[in-house]
Motif scaffolding. Structure first.
Motif, mmCIF file in Angstrom:
data_model
loop_
_atom_site.group_PDB
_atom_site.id
_atom_site.type_symbol
_atom_site.label_atom_id
_atom_site.label_comp_id
_atom_site.label_asym_id
_atom_site.label_seq_id
_atom_site.Cartn_x
_atom_site.Cartn_y
_atom_site.Cartn_z
ATOM 1 N N LYS A 59 43.458 -66.132 88.692
ATOM 2 C CA LYS A 59 44.179 -67.133 89.016
ATOM 3 C C LYS A 59 44.279 -67.867 90.718
ATOM 4 N N PHE A 60 43.847 -66.963 91.365
ATOM 5 C CA PHE A 60 43.523 -67.815 92.783
ATOM 6 C C PHE A 60 42.728 -68.677 93.649
ATOM 7 N N ALA A 61 41.569 -68.105 92.482
ATOM 8 C CA ALA A 61 40.441 -69.198 92.177
ATOM 9 C C ALA A 61 41.278 -69.938 92.053
ATOM 10 N N ASP A 62 41.285 -69.873 90.612
ATOM 11 C CA ASP A 62 41.739 -71.469 89.888
ATOM 12 C C ASP A 62 42.499 -72.647 90.336
ATOM 13 N N ILE A 63 43.649 -71.568 91.551
ATOM 14 C CA ILE A 63 44.461 -72.236 92.968
ATOM 15 C C ILE A 63 44.095 -73.294 93.489
ATOM 16 N N GLU A 64 43.111 -72.350 94.346
ATOM 17 C CA GLU A 64 41.771 -72.926 95.423
ATOM 18 C C GLU A 64 41.051 -73.696 94.819
#
Length: 213
Positions: A59-64
């Motif tokens: 999820k964090f990778a997608d947000i970034e």
């Protein structure tokens, strides 16, 4: 933040391959090579659903990643092409900050290279897990730019990745069909990554950006 909407009858990996093939065809055109920001970011947005299919830990990778694509999209309100965006920031001396479109383009380019290597390694591997392909891609592309904390976070996320069969189920393709779309995407991404590298290498002031996180 914009979300890519995929119809129930639409397979995201097929659409992804279609979009990147169109960009690659544009780069192979005899006409002067330019890349419209709108077409580029439209294709890049399709990577987000694949990132989310890798599980909660992604999820964090997608947000970034999505945030960097948004920065490039914002630049497209003032100029039409990636070339113009880069030249504009050079002229204004605004290409070095982390929130610049130029730095964001490099981060997106690295994500595209990650995707390319993951697909290549997944097709070549006989393992049931996609852990090794993701790890190989990370080590080749992002590991040199990350500190201890980010590297540790990545190692922890590896153990939450789905199996190949589960990932293919999530993208609504069997293995053979998924491999076809992976190969199409890998083939299309190669000239696109090379093109982005050339954008920075051909401008002396921005060459150093390729070495920054």
């Amino acid at each position: 933040m914009e979300r890519v909407v995929v119809r129930k009858d639409e397979r995201i990996m097929t659409r992804l391959a279609d979009e990147f093939e169109q960009l690659a065809a544009q780069l192979n055109s005899p006409a002067p090579i330019t890349m419209e920001i709108g077409k580029f970011t439209q294709a890049c947005r399709l990577v987000s659903p694949l990132i989310r299919h890798l599980g909660v830990a992604s999820k964090f990778a997608d947000i970034e990643y999505s945030a960097k694509v948004s920065v490039i999209e914002k630049a497209g309100k003032s100029v039409n092409t990636l070339e113009d965006s880069l030249d504009r920031e050079i002229q204004q001396n605004t290409f070095k900050p982390h929130n610049s479109a130029s730095r964001s383009l490099i981060r997106v380019r690295r994500s595209l290279e990650m995707l390319k290597i993951i697909f290549e390694q997944t097709m070549a591997s006989s393992e049931k897990s996609i852990m090794d392909p993701v790890k190989t891609a990370y080590n080749q592309v992002l590991y040199p730019y990350h500190g201890w904390a980010l590297r540790k976070t990545f190692v922890g996320a590896l153990h939450t990745l789905p199996t190949k069969s589960l990932f293919f189920k999530r993208v609504k393709l069997d293995e053979a069909s998924a491999f076809v779309q992976m190969q199409r995407t890998v083939t299309a991404l190669a000239p696109l990554i090379h093109y982005i590298d050339n954008l920075f290498h051909s401008r002396e002031s921005t060459q150093e950006l390729l070495r920054l996180i």
